[in-house]
Design an enzyme around this catalytic site. Structure first.
Site, PDB file in Angstrom:
ATOM      1  N   ASP A 200      -4.135  13.857  -7.205  1.00 47.11           N
ATOM      2  CA  ASP A 200      -3.063  12.978  -6.645  1.00 47.11           C
ATOM      3  C   ASP A 200      -1.895  13.776  -6.494  1.00 47.11           C
ATOM      4  O   ASP A 200      -1.330  14.358  -7.395  1.00 47.11           O
ATOM      5  CB  ASP A 200      -2.727  12.019  -7.900  1.00 47.11           C
ATOM      6  CG  ASP A 200      -1.621  11.220  -7.554  1.00 47.11           C
ATOM      7  OD1 ASP A 200      -0.814  11.387  -6.750  1.00 47.11           O
ATOM      8  OD2 ASP A 200      -1.143  10.290  -8.384  1.00 47.11           O
ATOM      9  N   LYS A 226       7.220   9.666   0.642  1.00 46.01           N
ATOM     10  CA  LYS A 226       7.658  10.557  -0.576  1.00 46.01           C
ATOM     11  C   LYS A 226       8.084  11.946  -0.067  1.00 46.01           C
ATOM     12  O   LYS A 226       8.698  12.827  -0.707  1.00 46.01           O
ATOM     13  CB  LYS A 226       6.892  10.560  -1.676  1.00 46.01           C
ATOM     14  CG  LYS A 226       6.564   9.173  -2.375  1.00 46.01           C
ATOM     15  CD  LYS A 226       5.692   9.599  -3.784  1.00 46.01           C
ATOM     16  CE  LYS A 226       5.486   8.184  -4.366  1.00 46.01           C
ATOM     17  NZ  LYS A 226       6.567   7.640  -4.912  1.00 46.01           N
TER      18      LYS A 226
END
Length: 441
Positions: A200, A226
């Site tokens: 991740d 992000k």
């Protein structure tokens, strides 16, 4: 080497005033980053001048839109240093990427009693995805513990593997603690057992260079929003030999070669996993964001404020470009923020603590650009609400990591997280605001 103000000028929202009074200090970048003009302008231009559904269209606009979409895939491939664009799948974000692997890998390779290894610091997206598979297939979750300072117990990794282990799935960086996990070592251990690893990368990709071939991970996921890109688009990298063996995630257009009522044959990679119309405008925005962050040079830091007894040295030297420059700037900010925050009485910072290297300088090599904290008995929600009234945006709560909060024995924290446009001056404002709030309790 541009001054920080020049970088900040690329992000119009940073000029806002909150409640028509305070300049915005945006310290919630782990949740989502702000977007530079070039990203929004690229997407606006495509909507106005190129908009057409991609692939299969023979007309000019469709082919132009297709070219932009596939150029974006190549940009992502270069950014991650993947071997081929066939290994780059566009998704809606890290969460969908993890769900795709859990669903497809679980369907192909996991049966009742088989196991997945996670860590105690995982985001809910890397827990619940596997729990859904647990409900469908009866698999088991094995949990790698962490130390009190928020580091994974690397000495416990080997003992978690057995004949039922099928995959390891862990965060590269904790979205709560800022811990940079030793994923390369975990991957090495897993591969020694013949086990694939999913990383991740939601909290690592925006902050330092990622090389999936060097990591040797089997899957890697990240989100566009992000890393200064648009929402609603993300990436799943997967080694071609694994993606070839997985069944499709969804059915529909694009992911097929032929369809009859009797039989369907699936498309080649990566399209096998991209059913339906992709967000071809967002892929252009993501590519522009990756180009932006890959070309930025180290900003000139703002001067250390008077009154700080031991100013930190400039950790953002000239000559650095792209994620190397971003990493240096954010490490400087993180070290500076930790030093300043620890001046506050009753301050508690969760995760790896600020270290002093052999050269006598602050060392945050094991800590990414996020700081979770509590101040005395002030509830994190109260602290976050009052900081907001002073124009400072932080995140409060459990940060989608409730099992980690239980491990730490708390309900939640305040979290300040940094990006390439944040400054030491903003850190000083955060410290002053916390001290002001502290006097109210």
């Amino acid at each position: 080497m541009p001054p920080i103000d020049q970088i900040r000028s690329d992000f119009p929202i940073l000029g806002r005033r909150i409640y028509d009074k305070y300049p915005l200090i945006y310290l919630d970048n782990a949740a989502t980053t702000q977007k530079p003009r070039c990203v929004v302008e690229a997407m606006t231009d495509e909507y106005y001048n190129v908009n057409a559904n991609v692939h299969r269209g023979v007309h000019f606009l469709s082919q132009q839109a297709t070219d932009l979409h596939e150029q974006a895939r190549e940009t992502v491939r270069r950014f991650l240093n993947a071997r081929t664009t066939s290994e780059i799948i566009f998704t809606r974000g890290t969460t969908e990427s993890i769900n795709l692997v859990a669903s497809c890998f679980g369907q192909a390779f996991m049966r009742e009693g088989d196991e997945v290894i996670l860590t105690e610091m995982e985001h809910h997206s890397n827990i619940v995805s596997w729990q859904l598979l647990q409900q469908r297939r009866g698999i088991r979750l094995r949990i790698l513990p962490i130390t009190d300072d928020g580091s994974v117990r690397l000495d416990c990794v080997e003992a978690l593997f057995n004949e039922r282990t099928k995959i390891v799935s862990l965060s590269h960086v904790s979205n709560v603690l800022g811990t940079i996990n030793p994923v390369k070592e975990v991957i090495r251990i897993a591969h020694a057992h013949g086990i694939p690893v999913l990383i991740d990368g939601a909290q690592s990709t925006p902050h330092f260079r990622i090389d999936v071939q060097d990591l040797d991970c089997d899957f890697f996921a990240f989100s566009g929003h992000k890393i200064y890109g648009p929402t609603g688009i993300g990436v799943l990298y997967g080694k071609e030999q694994w993606l070839d063996r997985l069944p499709p995630y969804m059915g529909g257009g694009e992911m097929i070669k032929t369809v009859s009522f009797e039989h369907t044959t699936f498309n080649d990679l990566p399209y096998k996993f991209e059913a339906g119309t992709p967000d071809y405008v967002a892929s252009t925005g993501l590519a522009r964001a990756l180009d932006y962050v890959s070309s930025v040079t180290a900003p000139v830091p703002d001067a250390s404020p008077s009154g700080l007894t031991a100013p930190l040295p400039d950790a953002s030297p000239s000559g650095l470009v792209g994620l190397d420059a971003v990493e240096a700037h954010e490490r400087d900010l993180t070290a500076y923020a930790m030093q300043r925050l620890m001046e506050i009485p009753d301050m508690h910072i969760y995760g790896p603590q600020l270290q002093i290297g052999q050269d006598g300088q602050p060392d945050v090599s094991n800590h990414d650009a996020v700081i979770s904290f509590q101040v005395g008995n002030i509830h994190h929600l109260d602290m976050g609400t009052l900081l907001d009234r002073l124009g400072i945006a932080v995140r409060t709560g459990h940060h989608c990591a409730e099992p980690l909060m239980r491990r730490l024995g708390i309900e939640g924290t305040c979290r300040a997280s940094f990006a390439l446009y944040n400054t030491r001056e903003e850190v000083d404002a955060l410290v002053s605001a916390i001290q002001r709030i502290q006097q109210m309790f």
